[in-house]
Structure formats: C-alpha cells, structure tokens
Design a protein around this motif. Structure first.
Motif, PDB file in Angstrom:
ATOM      1  N   GLY A 162      -8.020  13.658  26.514  1.00  5.57           N
ATOM      2  CA  GLY A 162      -8.407  14.196  25.198  1.00  5.57           C
ATOM      3  C   GLY A 162      -7.484  13.720  24.092  1.00  5.57           C
ATOM      4  O   GLY A 162      -7.876  13.680  22.923  1.00  5.57           O
ATOM      5  N   ASN A 163      -6.253  13.310  24.430  1.00  6.29           N
ATOM      6  CA  ASN A 163      -5.321  12.787  23.412  1.00  6.29           C
ATOM      7  C   ASN A 163      -5.802  11.473  22.814  1.00  6.29           C
ATOM      8  O   ASN A 163      -5.265  11.022  21.808  1.00  6.29           O
ATOM      9  CB  ASN A 163      -3.927  12.592  24.011  1.00  6.29           C
ATOM     10  CG  ASN A 163      -3.167  13.896  24.133  1.00  6.29           C
ATOM     11  OD1 ASN A 163      -3.565  14.909  23.558  1.00  6.29           O
ATOM     12  ND2 ASN A 163      -2.087  13.882  24.894  1.00  6.29           N
ATOM     13  N   ARG A 164      -6.805  10.853  23.455  1.00 10.58           N
ATOM     14  CA  ARG A 164      -7.339   9.595  22.892  1.00 10.58           C
ATOM     15  C   ARG A 164      -8.237   9.849  21.677  1.00 10.58           C
ATOM     16  O   ARG A 164      -8.620   8.917  20.982  1.00 10.58           O
ATOM     17  CB  ARG A 164      -8.161   8.874  23.954  1.00 10.58           C
ATOM     18  CG  ARG A 164      -7.345   8.470  25.152  1.00 10.58           C
ATOM     19  CD  ARG A 164      -7.206   6.968  25.214  1.00 10.58           C
ATOM     20  NE  ARG A 164      -6.732   6.617  26.526  1.00 10.58           N
ATOM     21  CZ  ARG A 164      -7.520   6.145  27.503  1.00 10.58           C
ATOM     22  NH1 ARG A 164      -8.816   5.939  27.278  1.00 10.58           N
ATOM     23  NH2 ARG A 164      -7.017   5.861  28.656  1.00 10.58           N
ATOM     24  N   TRP A 224      -8.886  11.480  17.938  1.00 11.95           N
ATOM     25  CA  TRP A 224      -8.067  11.824  16.773  1.00 11.95           C
ATOM     26  C   TRP A 224      -7.919  13.343  16.692  1.00 11.95           C
ATOM     27  O   TRP A 224      -8.916  14.061  16.651  1.00 11.95           O
ATOM     28  CB  TRP A 224      -8.734  11.332  15.498  1.00 11.95           C
ATOM     29  CG  TRP A 224      -8.610   9.864  15.249  1.00 11.95           C
ATOM     30  CD1 TRP A 224      -9.599   8.930  15.338  1.00 11.95           C
ATOM     31  CD2 TRP A 224      -7.427   9.161  14.827  1.00 11.95           C
ATOM     32  NE1 TRP A 224      -9.102   7.681  15.004  1.00 11.95           N
ATOM     33  CE2 TRP A 224      -7.774   7.797  14.689  1.00 11.95           C
ATOM     34  CE3 TRP A 224      -6.107   9.551  14.561  1.00 11.95           C
ATOM     35  CZ2 TRP A 224      -6.850   6.826  14.290  1.00 11.95           C
ATOM     36  CZ3 TRP A 224      -5.196   8.578  14.164  1.00 11.95           C
ATOM     37  CH2 TRP A 224      -5.573   7.235  14.032  1.00 11.95           C
ATOM     38  N   HIS A 225      -6.688  13.821  16.638  1.00 12.77           N
ATOM     39  CA  HIS A 225      -6.488  15.270  16.624  1.00 12.77           C
ATOM     40  C   HIS A 225      -5.177  15.653  15.943  1.00 12.77           C
ATOM     41  O   HIS A 225      -4.314  14.813  15.689  1.00 12.77           O
ATOM     42  CB  HIS A 225      -6.472  15.815  18.068  1.00 12.77           C
ATOM     43  CG  HIS A 225      -5.298  15.341  18.871  1.00 12.77           C
ATOM     44  ND1 HIS A 225      -5.232  14.073  19.433  1.00 12.77           N
ATOM     45  CD2 HIS A 225      -4.130  15.946  19.207  1.00 12.77           C
ATOM     46  CE1 HIS A 225      -4.082  13.943  20.072  1.00 12.77           C
ATOM     47  NE2 HIS A 225      -3.385  15.058  19.943  1.00 12.77           N
ATOM     48  N   ALA A 226      -5.067  16.945  15.672  1.00 15.16           N
ATOM     49  CA  ALA A 226      -3.794  17.555  15.268  1.00 15.16           C
ATOM     50  C   ALA A 226      -3.404  18.481  16.405  1.00 15.16           C
ATOM     51  O   ALA A 226      -4.249  19.201  16.937  1.00 15.16           O
ATOM     52  CB  ALA A 226      -3.966  18.336  13.969  1.00 15.16           C
ATOM     53  N   ASP A 227      -2.118  18.476  16.785  1.00 14.82           N
ATOM     54  CA  ASP A 227      -1.709  19.303  17.925  1.00 14.82           C
ATOM     55  C   ASP A 227      -1.893  20.792  17.618  1.00 14.82           C
ATOM     56  O   ASP A 227      -1.602  21.241  16.502  1.00 14.82           O
ATOM     57  CB  ASP A 227      -0.235  19.042  18.265  1.00 14.82           C
ATOM     58  CG  ASP A 227      -0.027  17.657  18.859  1.00 14.82           C
ATOM     59  OD1 ASP A 227      -0.995  17.089  19.396  1.00 14.82           O
ATOM     60  OD2 ASP A 227       1.108  17.148  18.778  1.00 14.82           O
ATOM     61  N   ALA A 228      -2.345  21.514  18.643  1.00 16.09           N
ATOM     62  CA  ALA A 228      -2.414  22.988  18.586  1.00 16.09           C
ATOM     63  C   ALA A 228      -3.306  23.529  17.472  1.00 16.09           C
ATOM     64  O   ALA A 228      -3.170  24.681  17.078  1.00 16.09           O
ATOM     65  CB  ALA A 228      -1.012  23.595  18.475  1.00 16.09           C
ATOM     66  N   MET A 275      -3.290  13.182  11.468  1.00 17.72           N
ATOM     67  CA  MET A 275      -3.885  13.241  12.806  1.00 17.72           C
ATOM     68  C   MET A 275      -3.260  12.101  13.594  1.00 17.72           C
ATOM     69  O   MET A 275      -2.681  11.176  13.031  1.00 17.72           O
ATOM     70  CB  MET A 275      -5.397  13.028  12.770  1.00 17.72           C
ATOM     71  CG  MET A 275      -6.180  14.247  12.352  1.00 17.72           C
ATOM     72  SD  MET A 275      -7.897  14.179  12.954  1.00 17.72           S
ATOM     73  CE  MET A 275      -8.584  12.868  11.934  1.00 17.72           C
ATOM     74  N   HIS A 276      -3.406  12.178  14.918  1.00 24.11           N
ATOM     75  CA  HIS A 276      -2.911  11.088  15.758  1.00 24.11           C
ATOM     76  C   HIS A 276      -3.806  10.948  16.968  1.00 24.11           C
ATOM     77  O   HIS A 276      -4.603  11.841  17.284  1.00 24.11           O
ATOM     78  CB  HIS A 276      -1.460  11.336  16.184  1.00 24.11           C
ATOM     79  CG  HIS A 276      -1.264  12.596  16.979  1.00 24.11           C
ATOM     80  ND1 HIS A 276      -1.186  13.834  16.388  1.00 24.11           N
ATOM     81  CD2 HIS A 276      -1.143  12.823  18.311  1.00 24.11           C
ATOM     82  CE1 HIS A 276      -1.017  14.760  17.320  1.00 24.11           C
ATOM     83  NE2 HIS A 276      -0.997  14.171  18.508  1.00 24.11           N
ATOM     84  N   ARG A 277      -3.673   9.800  17.645  1.00 24.99           N
ATOM     85  CA  ARG A 277      -4.379   9.593  18.908  1.00 24.99           C
ATOM     86  C   ARG A 277      -3.607   8.601  19.761  1.00 24.99           C
ATOM     87  O   ARG A 277      -2.890   7.731  19.249  1.00 24.99           O
ATOM     88  CB  ARG A 277      -5.808   9.072  18.679  1.00 24.99           C
ATOM     89  CG  ARG A 277      -5.867   7.687  18.097  1.00 24.99           C
ATOM     90  CD  ARG A 277      -7.297   7.158  18.116  1.00 24.99           C
ATOM     91  NE  ARG A 277      -7.358   5.852  17.468  1.00 24.99           N
ATOM     92  CZ  ARG A 277      -8.461   5.146  17.313  1.00 24.99           C
ATOM     93  NH1 ARG A 277      -9.627   5.617  17.749  1.00 24.99           N
ATOM     94  NH2 ARG A 277      -8.437   3.970  16.725  1.00 24.99           N
ATOM     95  N   ARG A 313       7.736  12.608  26.220  1.00 26.30           N
ATOM     96  CA  ARG A 313       7.962  14.054  26.302  1.00 26.30           C
ATOM     97  C   ARG A 313       7.944  14.642  24.902  1.00 26.30           C
ATOM     98  O   ARG A 313       8.556  14.088  23.993  1.00 26.30           O
ATOM     99  CB  ARG A 313       9.301  14.320  26.987  1.00 26.30           C
ATOM    100  CG  ARG A 313       9.310  13.698  28.369  1.00 26.30           C
ATOM    101  CD  ARG A 313      10.588  13.950  29.096  1.00 26.30           C
ATOM    102  NE  ARG A 313      10.546  13.207  30.356  1.00 26.30           N
ATOM    103  CZ  ARG A 313      11.337  13.421  31.378  1.00 26.30           C
ATOM    104  NH1 ARG A 313      12.248  14.373  31.299  1.00 26.30           N
ATOM    105  NH2 ARG A 313      11.227  12.706  32.475  1.00 26.30           N
ATOM    106  N   ARG A 314       7.263  15.770  24.792  1.00 25.86           N
ATOM    107  CA  ARG A 314       7.010  16.306  23.457  1.00 25.86           C
ATOM    108  C   ARG A 314       7.502  17.731  23.300  1.00 25.86           C
ATOM    109  O   ARG A 314       7.315  18.561  24.190  1.00 25.86           O
ATOM    110  CB  ARG A 314       5.496  16.286  23.192  1.00 25.86           C
ATOM    111  CG  ARG A 314       5.147  16.512  21.738  1.00 25.86           C
ATOM    112  CD  ARG A 314       3.652  16.637  21.576  1.00 25.86           C
ATOM    113  NE  ARG A 314       3.239  18.008  21.754  1.00 25.86           N
ATOM    114  CZ  ARG A 314       1.990  18.390  21.990  1.00 25.86           C
ATOM    115  NH1 ARG A 314       1.023  17.521  22.085  1.00 25.86           N
ATOM    116  NH2 ARG A 314       1.701  19.666  22.111  1.00 25.86           N
ATOM    117  N   ALA A 315       8.114  17.979  22.167  1.00 26.65           N
ATOM    118  CA  ALA A 315       8.343  19.365  21.744  1.00 26.65           C
ATOM    119  C   ALA A 315       7.463  19.587  20.525  1.00 26.65           C
ATOM    120  O   ALA A 315       7.319  18.687  19.698  1.00 26.65           O
ATOM    121  CB  ALA A 315       9.806  19.578  21.377  1.00 26.65           C
TER     122      ALA A 315
END
Ligand code: OGA
Ligand code: MN
Length: 297
Positions: free
Chosen positions: A110-112, A114-118, A263-265, A279-281
């Motif tokens: 799903g990260n592929r 375009w989205h904004a986290d959370a 947004m990112h992908r 790794r993400r915070a």
C-alpha cells in the motif's frame, strides 16, 4: 560545522548539512530544523549512521512518537523492531526476506500508492522520519509531492469548491484499492472512516495545502463514485512531475517529511532478492481537525 539548508527542488525539499543528528541537539538547532520543515516540507540528512535509540531520540525533539497501525495489527512474534519503530523493510522477525504471499508484505505494498502517513487516524501525523540502514542496488526510491504547490496551482473556482469539503479516510480503502482485505475482525474499529478537511492550513506558516491520501474513500455529503472520481482527479493534478521530488536512497540517509503538506510513495525494487531495510518514526498530529461522524450516522 554550521548548519546549512540547500534546496533540492524549486518548490520544496532540501538537504541539511553541517549537523550530526546522533547526539542531543541544541534548542537553536531544533528551531532551525523546524523552520526548515515549515519552509521545505521535506528535509534530507545524509551520512547519518543511527541506532534505533538515536533515531527515536532525534525524532522526539519534534513531538510524540506514535505506534504505527501495521505494528498494532501485527501478529505477536511477527515483528523485528521495538514498538516505536515502524518497520519499512521486506524482512521478517528472523531477518529473512518475506515470502511473496506474506500478508505483511502485501499490506506494505500500500506504500506504493500516494499517501500521507496515519491520515486514517483522527489525530493524523505531523512528521515522519525514515532512516535507511540497507538499500537495494536499484529501484526503491521514495517520491514526495508538494501539496502546497499543488493547492496554489488550482484555479480559483476549484479552490472555492473544495474550501470546506471534508473527506473520509480508512486504511481499508487504500488496501482495498490493491485488493488486500485480510484484516482481522479484532481490528475492525481501526477501519472506521476518519474525517479530515480536504484543505489544511499549516499552523505556523498559514499556507494552505491539499490534504490528499490513498486512504480517502469518500467526501462527506457526496455520492461515493463522484467523490472517488474527484479525489482521483485532484491526486492526478497534485502528483504531476513539477510537484514531485524523488529521493534516491543511500545507506545512512535520514529523510523527514511533513504529512500535512506532502504526500509520498514507495517505488518498486526487487524485493524477492534484495534487502531494503528502512526504519520509521512518526509523530502524532494535533487532530481531529473536524468533528467525527457519530457512530449511528
Ligand atoms: C513510509 C513509506 C515509502 C518507501 O515509510 O511511510 O511510505 O519508499 N515509505 O518505503
Ligand atoms: Mn508512508
């Protein structure tokens, strides 16, 4: 060393040099990074080897760490990292490549989109901070799109039309777009749509941005097909190449972005054969920004 910020794109995204982020920062340094984020929305720090502890400590300078939904929904034992670290890798708990049909791999695809986290959470997220520990030989860029420039480029009629629209976000929608539906019954409450304004005003700069995300499945008061067609149009507009910056990862890059203004992908790579260990915070946002739906509605 003096902290310097070098733009990477005409609209947004910049590289920060002259600062080591694996140690406590001064208030002046924190303020300079926050000002850089307000201005550029994406900041890249290169050659920053970090342990998980150091990445979390750096992140806490800017807010409160949230626990990702993927982590909350993970099966006990199917996790590699501590709770506060989002595992953006193709590895399982034993550091082996995940199988092609592994549910967490499929969820992560799903990260592929375009989205904004959370954005499927009422509080949303402010910054995400992603550190590269192992990168594949080719592919696997992360692309960012500037939602402020995309908003500015809309015509006046569209701006007026969208000013007060409220969208509905759910992880079930973005995953459903790819045909992924393996959500456990015990997590069903986490799939309820969350409402957010379609136009956000940045609390510090006052700049407006389009708050788009693959998690959007509807617009309050609109028929669903009309809403989804319109959101697709806006997303197509907002992700034209002039609004996009592609980050090509090197080991020890840390990239931080503002989920309210970008947004990112993720882009493809050979995840069956090559390791990509990022790794993400991410930091909890200040939402809800609009009243949420009543359960009975
Ligand atoms: C993330 C994400 C994209 C990528 O970490 O939130 O969407 O390129 N990552 O892995
Ligand atoms: Mn993401």
């Amino acid at each position: 060393m003096t902290l310097q910020i070098h733009p990477l794109h005409p609209n947004f995204a910049a590289e920060v040099t002259g600062l080591a982020i694996n140690r406590p920062l001064t208030q002046t340094e924190i303020a300079a990074i926050e000002a850089g984020m307000d201005r550029h929305a994406v900041l890249v720090f290169r050659d920053q080897p970090l342990t998980d502890d150091q990445q979390l400590a750096f992140s806490r300078n800017f807010g409160t760490i949230e626990i990702t939904l993927a982590r909350q929904m993970a099966k006990p034992g199917d996790t590699r990292l501590r709770e506060e670290m989002g595992d953006i890798s193709n590895l399982d708990a034993n550091n082996q490549l995940r199988a092609r049909d592994d549910a967490r791999r499929l969820y992560a695809l799903g990260n592929r989109l375009w989205h904004a986290d959370a954005s499927f959470r009422a509080e949303g997220a402010t910054y995400s901070l992603l550190s590269a520990r192992i990168v594949p030989g080719s592919g696997g860029n992360t692309e960012f799109a500037d939602m402020r420039a995309a908003y500015d480029a809309l015509d006046a009629k569209t701006k007026a039309e969208i000013e007060d629209l409220v969208t509905e976000h759910s992880i079930a929608f973005s995953r459903g777009e790819l045909g992924f539906a393996e959500f456990n019954q015990e997590h069903s409450a986490k799939l309820n749509p969350i409402r957010h304004p379609l136009v956000l005003t940045h609390p510090v700069t006052g700049r407006k941005s389009l708050f788009l995300s693959a998690h959007i499945g509807g617009i309050v008061g609109w028929p669903v097909p009309e809403a989804r067609a319109f959101i697709r149009d806006l997303t197509e507009h907002a992700t034209q190449r002039q609004f996009v910056h592609a980050h090509q990862w090197r080991v020890n890059d840390l990239v931080m972005w503002d989920n309210r203004t970008t947004m990112h992908r993720a882009r493809r790579y050979n995840d069956a054969a090559e390791i990509r260990d990022l790794r993400r915070a991410s930091l909890r946002g200040a939402g809800p920004y609009v009243p949420q739906a009543l359960a009975a509605e």
